[in-house]
Design an enzyme around this catalytic site. Structure first.
Site, mmCIF file in Angstrom:
data_model
loop_
_atom_site.group_PDB
_atom_site.id
_atom_site.type_symbol
_atom_site.label_atom_id
_atom_site.label_comp_id
_atom_site.label_asym_id
_atom_site.label_seq_id
_atom_site.Cartn_x
_atom_site.Cartn_y
_atom_site.Cartn_z
ATOM 1 N N TYR A 190 0.953 -1.008 0.114
ATOM 2 C CA TYR A 190 0.006 0.032 -0.104
ATOM 3 C C TYR A 190 0.993 0.931 -0.240
ATOM 4 O O TYR A 190 2.565 1.040 -0.320
ATOM 5 C CB TYR A 190 -1.232 -0.159 1.371
ATOM 6 N N ARG A 243 -6.011 10.088 -11.345
ATOM 7 C CA ARG A 243 -5.253 11.329 -10.287
ATOM 8 C C ARG A 243 -4.732 9.506 -8.622
ATOM 9 O O ARG A 243 -5.678 9.678 -8.037
ATOM 10 C CB ARG A 243 -6.352 12.196 -9.526
ATOM 11 N N LYS A 261 -6.423 -1.795 -2.719
ATOM 12 C CA LYS A 261 -6.994 -1.763 -1.863
ATOM 13 C C LYS A 261 -7.668 -2.779 -1.529
ATOM 14 O O LYS A 261 -8.280 -3.179 -0.632
ATOM 15 C CB LYS A 261 -7.473 -0.653 -2.696
ATOM 16 N N GLU A 333 -12.221 4.949 -7.071
ATOM 17 C CA GLU A 333 -11.129 5.743 -5.775
ATOM 18 C C GLU A 333 -10.094 6.013 -7.301
ATOM 19 O O GLU A 333 -9.711 5.739 -8.820
ATOM 20 C CB GLU A 333 -10.143 3.813 -5.417
ATOM 21 N N ASP A 334 -9.049 7.509 -6.558
ATOM 22 C CA ASP A 334 -8.832 7.926 -6.949
ATOM 23 C C ASP A 334 -8.443 8.772 -8.638
ATOM 24 O O ASP A 334 -8.339 8.627 -9.324
ATOM 25 C CB ASP A 334 -7.057 7.417 -7.377
ATOM 26 N N ASP A 356 -13.770 6.491 -2.246
ATOM 27 C CA ASP A 356 -13.021 6.638 -0.750
ATOM 28 C C ASP A 356 -12.405 7.547 -0.406
ATOM 29 O O ASP A 356 -11.694 7.399 0.896
ATOM 30 C CB ASP A 356 -12.212 5.153 -1.033
ATOM 31 N N ASP A 357 -11.803 8.860 -2.086
ATOM 32 C CA ASP A 357 -10.434 9.847 -1.553
ATOM 33 C C ASP A 357 -12.215 10.506 -0.386
ATOM 34 O O ASP A 357 -11.868 11.242 0.108
ATOM 35 C CB ASP A 357 -10.657 10.250 -2.989
ATOM 36 N N ASN A 498 -0.663 11.880 -0.041
ATOM 37 C CA ASN A 498 -0.026 10.717 0.041
ATOM 38 C C ASN A 498 1.137 10.466 -1.496
ATOM 39 O O ASN A 498 0.493 11.273 -2.789
ATOM 40 C CB ASN A 498 -1.034 8.979 -0.328
HETATM 41 O O1 LIG Z 1 -4.343 5.101 -0.870
HETATM 42 C C1 LIG Z 1 -4.075 5.662 0.608
HETATM 43 O O2 LIG Z 1 -2.998 5.952 0.499
HETATM 44 C C2 LIG Z 1 -4.860 6.748 0.566
HETATM 45 C C3 LIG Z 1 -5.710 7.654 -0.631
HETATM 46 O O3 LIG Z 1 -6.687 7.084 -1.027
HETATM 47 C C4 LIG Z 1 -5.072 8.418 -1.526
HETATM 48 O O4 LIG Z 1 -4.223 8.883 -0.847
HETATM 49 O O5 LIG Z 1 -5.349 8.354 -2.598
HETATM 50 MG MG LIG Z 2 -7.217 7.386 -2.907
#
Ligand SMILES: O=C([O-])CC(=O)C(=O)O
Ligand SMILES: [Mg+2]
Length: 642
Positions: A190, A243, A261, A333-334, A356-357, A498
């Site tokens: 991760y 992103r 994830k 996600e992202d 999630d974000d 991150n």
């Molecule tokens: O993935 C991770 O560590 C946390 C997260 O969702 C991100 O930074 O987009």
């Molecule tokens: Mg994320």
């Protein structure tokens, strides 16, 4: 298709059948069918289906009745009809099962392969003789050996690749290793290492993981989903790679994120690996470096936007619902801001979706703030929040804080939002900028003169809590942290971006610049810091605390929609897991080592909320939701075959 004990088995993909028995420590044993699949998926042997049917008939006649006492009864996870992945450690039965292969193919099937842990008996009955060296290792020794190996790699990416190889080779060993060494291995599978892996995904690419859906598959997504080997999917994590963490547009190489994830969904939240599906939607990339990279694995074109993009996403969302039903959880996600908010709003009312974000990060940060209040005093409404970064994470967190404040005080949201200020790339978000603001920033535009620099905003607003969610590293400068420390006895500072390279400041900087007074948490992990003879351990305010438990809660309750109150419930559950001992060390999150227990508690609170809101479909509601959640969690223990 034929059916056995209510399970349908496709009979068109069997090329050979062998039988084995799954043995429990309680000596209750069940026949299990292990059938091999030919490489092209077609029957290699015309007599196979006859053989299969005869074998099954015989097995049905001879199979013992399951004992009904509470210990040996298979509890089963949700959708895990026969309890194959049940967490009940005292029973190793895998009843009626349909798996693939024996012999050489068995060794190459990561779901069933046990490597050197195959017993002598199993080696005999599964045609493994000679295919393995003579030694027999147990699971524990395998874990020990792998940890020894992993620790010898100096380069984090090498560890990542070793872990991915293991996942592809022996799934149960991968999860046992990860679960038992979660604090050490989380940074490998991760953040931060997964970020580097995505950047170099083309070069390190060996075997494809997850499902790639590109513009080439437009009009065919239903068929693409059928190509995935598993049919009972419960959680999908999907990205379009625009992103990736704070690293920007990585196009198709973002696949590392859904894969990572979902391995946490299993390791931390106990969702069965076979019910997890990582997806990357490839609509191109605007990353010039990748477009020129000869090893790039995605579509070599600039990103599709507007209608073309919306149509592909729409086809995907419909195909998923049609294939897996109403209760499959889809985690966005992202995605970049401009799509993330719209997708969540668009599909939030028709699908079980969660970003999630926006939402996961919000829930984890609110939990951290709730825990921090024990150290800094006051209630939520007495604090003032300043964000650097007004995107998904920033506005998502701010909104959840405002919602919780409103619940606690009874004040309307419009009022509670005023406790939060935001700085974006153009400075403080103020009312005079309203016209040019993107819609998700507008609720945070309050009356104030324009302020350009973060440090000046800090000095003027005087927040008690400073939150970095900008995706840009090194933005909490010495001056910023010192300013926070001038008017706060214990300044609360979150550097959430991150991976580590994008963190707004390091743990060491936060503690030294505040002279050891900061309550600090970060999105990516930092090692403990020694300052003036005292050791400071910072928390990891990462959505990994929330999404596995939240997902588990949604699944065990059969929820059909995600509601904000579930996020609040998750925050409360997580904050409640922070012990006095943690707080004394300045830690506002519990250690990840306890994450399975934490996830069960989060799941129980989320499920309870789903029942309360009438959004749960699994009835009747289990009496003890924590126990039930635990009983549904996947266990990586090996099953014995005979
Ligand atoms: O993935 C991770 O560590 C946390 C997260 O969702 C991100 O930074 O987009
Ligand atoms: Mg994320």
């Amino acid at each position: 298709m034929f059916s056995l004990n209510g399970t349908n088995f496709p009979n068109d993909s069997l090329s050979g059948v062998s039988r084995c028995l799954i043995q429990s420590r309680k000596k209750v044993s069940f026949p299990m069918v292990v059938a091999s699949v030919s490489p092209n998926g077609r029957p290699a042997d015309r007599n196979v289906s006859v053989l299969m049917e005869n074998t099954l008939k015989e097995m049905k006649e001879n199979s013992p009745v399951i004992e009904k006492d509470s210990k040996s009864t298979v509890t089963g996870g949700v959708g895990d009809v026969y309890g194959e992945d049940s967490a009940t450690e005292d029973q190793t039965i895998t009843p009626w099962n349909f798996s693939v292969a024996s012999g050489y193919s068995l060794l190459r099937n990561p779901h069933y392969n046990k490597g050197l842990a195959f017993s002598e008996k199993e080696r005999d009955s599964h045609y493994l003789r000679g295919l393995l060296p003579p030694v027999v290792f147990n699971h524990e020794l395998q874990v020990k050996k792998l940890m020894n190996n992993l620790r010898q790699y100096d380069v984090p990416l090498q560890r990542y690749m070793a872990m991915m190889d293991l996942q592809e080779r022996n799934e149960r060993l991968f999860y046992k290793l990860l679960m038992e060494n979660v604090e050490e291995l989380l940074p490998v599978v991760y953040t931060p290492t997964v970020g580097e892996a995505c950047q170099k995904y083309g070069s390190i690419f060996r075997r494809p993981q997850g499902l790639f859906i590109s513009l080439k598959e437009k009009g065919k997504i239903l068929e693409v989903l059928k190509n995935w080997p598993e049919k009972k999917i419960q959680v999908i994590v999907v990205t379009d790679g625009e992103r990736i963490l704070g690293l920007g547009d990585l196009g198709c190489q973002g696949m590392g994120i859904p894969v990572g994830k979902l391995s946490l969904y299993t390791a931390l939240g106990g969702i069965r690996p076979s019910s997890c599906l990582p997806v990357t939607i490839d609509v191109g990339t605007n990353n010039e470096k990748l477009l020129k990279d000869e090893f790039y694995i995605g579509l070599r074109q600039r990103r599709a936007r507007g209608q073309e993009y919306a149509e592909l996403l729409d086809e995907f969302m419909s195909a998923v619902k049609q294939t897996y039903g109403e209760k499959v959880l889809i985690q966005f996600e992202d995605f970049a801001n401009h799509n993330a908010f719209d997708l969540l709003a668009k599909y939030g009312t028709s699908h079980l979706v969660f970003n999630d974000d926006i939402q996961g990060t919000a829930s984890v940060v609110l939990a951290g703030i709730m825990a921090a209040l024990n150290l800094v005093g006051g209630n939520l409404a007495q604090h003032k929040f300043l964000f650097l970064g007004a995107g998904e994470a920033g506005t998502g967190i701010a909104e959840l804080i405002a919602l919780e404040m409103s619940k606690q005080t009874g004040a309307p949201l419009e009022e509670t939002r005023k406790r939060t200020w935001m700085v974006d790339s153009k400075g403080l978000i103020v009312r005079s900028r309203m016209e040019s603001l993107q819609h998700f920033k507008r609720p945070w535009a309050h009356d104030h003169e324009p302020v350009k620099e973060l440090v000046n905003a800090v000095k003027l607003i005087k927040p008690t809590v400073l939150i970095g969610s900008s995706g840009t590293g090194k933005t909490f400068t010495k001056e910023v942290v010192q300013a926070m420390a001038t008017f706060n006895k214990k300044p609360v500072i979150f550097a959430l971006s991150n991976p580590t390279s994008q963190s707004e400041c390091t743990a060491e900087e936060a503690y030294t610049w505040s002279e050891g007074r900061a309550i600090f948490a970060s999105g990516s992990p930092f090692a403990p810091v020694e300052y003036k003879g005292k050791v400071f351990v910072s928390g990891q305010g990462n959505n990994a605390y929330i999404f596995p438990g939240l997902g588990l809660g949604l699944i065990i309750s059969g929820a059909i929609r995600v509601h904000d109150d579930m996020l609040l419930a998750a925050s409360e559950a997580l904050a409640a897991e922070v012990s006095q001992e943690n707080l004394e060390k300045g830690l506002i999150y519990p250690p990840f080592a306890n994450i399975r227990k934490i996830s069960a508690h989060i799941a129980a609170k989320v499920a309870a909320k789903a029942y309360e809101l009438g959004l749960a479909t699994r009835l009747p509601q289990p009496e003890n939701l924590v126990t039930y959640a635990e009983s549904c969690m996947y266990s990586p223990s090996y099953r014995s075959y005979r």
